[in-house]
Design an enzyme around this catalytic site. Structure first.
Site, short mmCIF file in Angstrom:
data_model
loop_
_atom_site.label_atom_id
_atom_site.label_comp_id
_atom_site.label_asym_id
_atom_site.label_seq_id
_atom_site.Cartn_x
_atom_site.Cartn_y
_atom_site.Cartn_z
N GLY A 1 0.79 -1.24 0.00
CA GLY A 1 0.00 0.00 0.00
C GLY A 1 0.81 1.28 0.00
O GLY A 1 0.33 2.32 0.45
N ASN B 1 1.64 3.01 -2.64
CA ASN B 1 0.98 3.95 -3.57
C ASN B 1 -0.30 4.52 -2.96
O ASN B 1 -0.61 5.70 -3.17
CB ASN B 1 0.70 3.27 -4.91
CG ASN B 1 1.95 3.22 -5.77
OD1 ASN B 1 2.40 4.25 -6.27
ND2 ASN B 1 2.53 2.04 -5.91
N MET C 1 -3.65 -7.21 -6.98
CA MET C 1 -3.10 -8.32 -7.77
C MET C 1 -4.20 -9.24 -8.33
O MET C 1 -4.06 -10.46 -8.31
CB MET C 1 -2.12 -9.13 -6.91
CG MET C 1 -0.95 -8.32 -6.39
SD MET C 1 0.01 -7.56 -7.71
CE MET C 1 0.88 -9.00 -8.30
N ARG C 2 -5.28 -8.64 -8.80
CA ARG C 2 -6.36 -9.41 -9.41
C ARG C 2 -6.66 -8.81 -10.77
O ARG C 2 -6.60 -7.58 -10.93
CB ARG C 2 -7.65 -9.32 -8.57
CG ARG C 2 -7.51 -9.78 -7.15
CD ARG C 2 -7.48 -11.27 -7.00
NE ARG C 2 -8.61 -11.93 -7.64
CZ ARG C 2 -8.63 -13.24 -7.91
NH1 ARG C 2 -7.61 -14.00 -7.60
NH2 ARG C 2 -9.69 -13.78 -8.48
N HIS D 1 1.53 0.71 -13.05
CA HIS D 1 2.34 -0.45 -13.45
C HIS D 1 3.82 -0.04 -13.51
O HIS D 1 4.15 0.99 -14.10
CB HIS D 1 1.87 -0.96 -14.82
CG HIS D 1 2.60 -2.19 -15.24
ND1 HIS D 1 2.30 -3.44 -14.73
CD2 HIS D 1 3.64 -2.36 -16.08
CE1 HIS D 1 3.12 -4.33 -15.26
NE2 HIS D 1 3.95 -3.70 -16.07
N THR E 1 -8.70 -1.13 -19.15
CA THR E 1 -9.63 -1.70 -20.13
C THR E 1 -9.54 -3.23 -19.97
O THR E 1 -8.81 -3.72 -19.10
CB THR E 1 -9.22 -1.33 -21.56
OG1 THR E 1 -7.90 -1.83 -21.81
CG2 THR E 1 -9.24 0.18 -21.76
N GLU F 1 -8.00 -5.25 -21.69
CA GLU F 1 -6.67 -5.78 -22.01
C GLU F 1 -5.71 -5.54 -20.83
O GLU F 1 -5.56 -4.40 -20.38
CB GLU F 1 -6.14 -5.05 -23.26
CG GLU F 1 -4.85 -5.60 -23.79
CD GLU F 1 -4.21 -4.65 -24.80
OE1 GLU F 1 -3.01 -4.81 -25.06
OE2 GLU F 1 -4.89 -3.73 -25.28
N LEU F 2 -5.07 -6.59 -20.35
CA LEU F 2 -4.17 -6.48 -19.19
C LEU F 2 -3.07 -5.45 -19.43
O LEU F 2 -2.30 -5.57 -20.39
CB LEU F 2 -3.54 -7.85 -18.88
CG LEU F 2 -2.48 -7.86 -17.77
CD1 LEU F 2 -3.11 -7.58 -16.41
CD2 LEU F 2 -1.72 -9.16 -17.75
N GLU G 1 6.79 6.22 -8.90
CA GLU G 1 5.38 5.79 -8.80
C GLU G 1 4.62 6.72 -7.87
O GLU G 1 3.48 7.12 -8.14
CB GLU G 1 5.28 4.36 -8.27
CG GLU G 1 5.80 3.30 -9.20
CD GLU G 1 5.47 1.89 -8.71
OE1 GLU G 1 4.38 1.66 -8.17
OE2 GLU G 1 6.33 0.99 -8.88
C1 GRF Z 1 3.80 -1.25 -7.33
O1 GRF Z 1 5.08 -1.48 -7.84
C2 GRF Z 1 2.80 -1.08 -8.43
O2 GRF Z 1 3.32 -0.43 -9.55
C3 GRF Z 1 2.46 -2.50 -8.76
O3 GRF Z 1 2.44 -3.17 -7.53
C4 GRF Z 1 3.26 -2.47 -6.60
C5 GRF Z 1 2.39 -2.11 -5.43
O4 GRF Z 1 3.11 -1.51 -4.39
N1 GRF Z 1 1.22 -2.57 -9.50
P1 GRF Z 1 2.35 -0.82 -3.19
O5 GRF Z 1 1.38 -1.88 -2.62
O6 GRF Z 1 1.60 0.36 -3.72
O7 GRF Z 1 3.41 -0.45 -2.22
#
Ligand code: GRF
Length: 201
Positions: A13, A15, A91-92, A110, A142, A144-145, A175
């Site tokens: 978490g 981000n 992660m889904r 990403h 969308t 598409e992954l 990020e």
């Molecule tokens: C990040 O690297 C994000 O880009 C990817 O998964 C990671 C998540 O990190 N989709 P966090 O849970 O936000 O620390």
């Protein structure tokens, strides 16, 4: 545009924390209405609660199909009048029920410069491929992954001797800048889609 965010997570978490901080600092005019994790043990749930945000786990395991799970997520988000959904290390795969309920209103972050290295372990893919520059992409989701219209990208150099972990750490710094910036752009609403291109006015 409705500035109530729903943030979906699975783990650390950081981000999510970057969004919380940007809102607290006044860099982002939004409210996080709810944080939902598909895993009970996500540290991000603790971060959200510490910031006074409603946060809970909704396990995909409790549902027979992915669509059933997505419909349950939609119900929780709509109940809280969420206008924009932010996937932050969720992660889904998100399916049609979620995408149709929030058309062009779901963002994902990403850790590569898409369309290079979609899918899992993007930083490892970059190191193994030998690219000299990687980075981060925030895009609309969308079907598409990792394939939707690109809102923001930030480049990060790949250094000699980088491992997947050291590159991931350097990308993560970007990020945390890119996600609040992208959410702000989307909420301001001065954009349209031209095919797969996200065009700012
Ligand atoms: C990040 O690297 C994000 O880009 C990817 O998964 C990671 C998540 O990190 N989709 P966090 O849970 O936000 O620390």
């Amino acid at each position: 545009m409705n500035r109530r965010l729903g943030v979906l997570i699975s783990g650390r978490g950081s981000n999510l924390q970057a969004l919380i901080n940007a809102i607290a600092d006044g860099r982002l005019d939004a409210t996080i209405a709810v944080v939902i994790s598909n895993r009970e043990d996500a540290v991000g749930l603790v971060r959200a609660r510490a910031a006074g945000i409603e946060a809970f786990a909704l396990s995909h395991r409790a549902f027979a199909t992915r669509d059933d799970y997505d419909r349950a997520l939609v119900a929780e988000l709509q109940k809280r009048d969420v206008g924009l959904v932010c996937l932050a290390g969720f992660m889904r795969l998100v399916g049609a029920p979620l995408i149709e309920a929030f058309p062009n209103r779901i963002l994902n972050i990403h850790p590569s410069l898409l369309p290079s290295f979609p899918g899992l372990d993007a930083q490892r893919q970059a190191v193994e491929h030998g690219v000299k520059v990687s980075g981060v992409t925030v895009h609309l989701v969308t079907a598409e992954l990792d394939g939707g219209p690109i809102i923001v990208q930030r480049a990060v150099p790949v250094m000699p001797g980088d491992t997947a972990d050291s590159l991931a750490e350097r990308i993560l710094v970007e990020e945390h800048l890119a996600y609040p910036e992208a959410v702000k752009i989307v909420l301001e609403g001065a954009w349209h889609l031209d095919g797969r291109r996200f065009v700012r006015h």
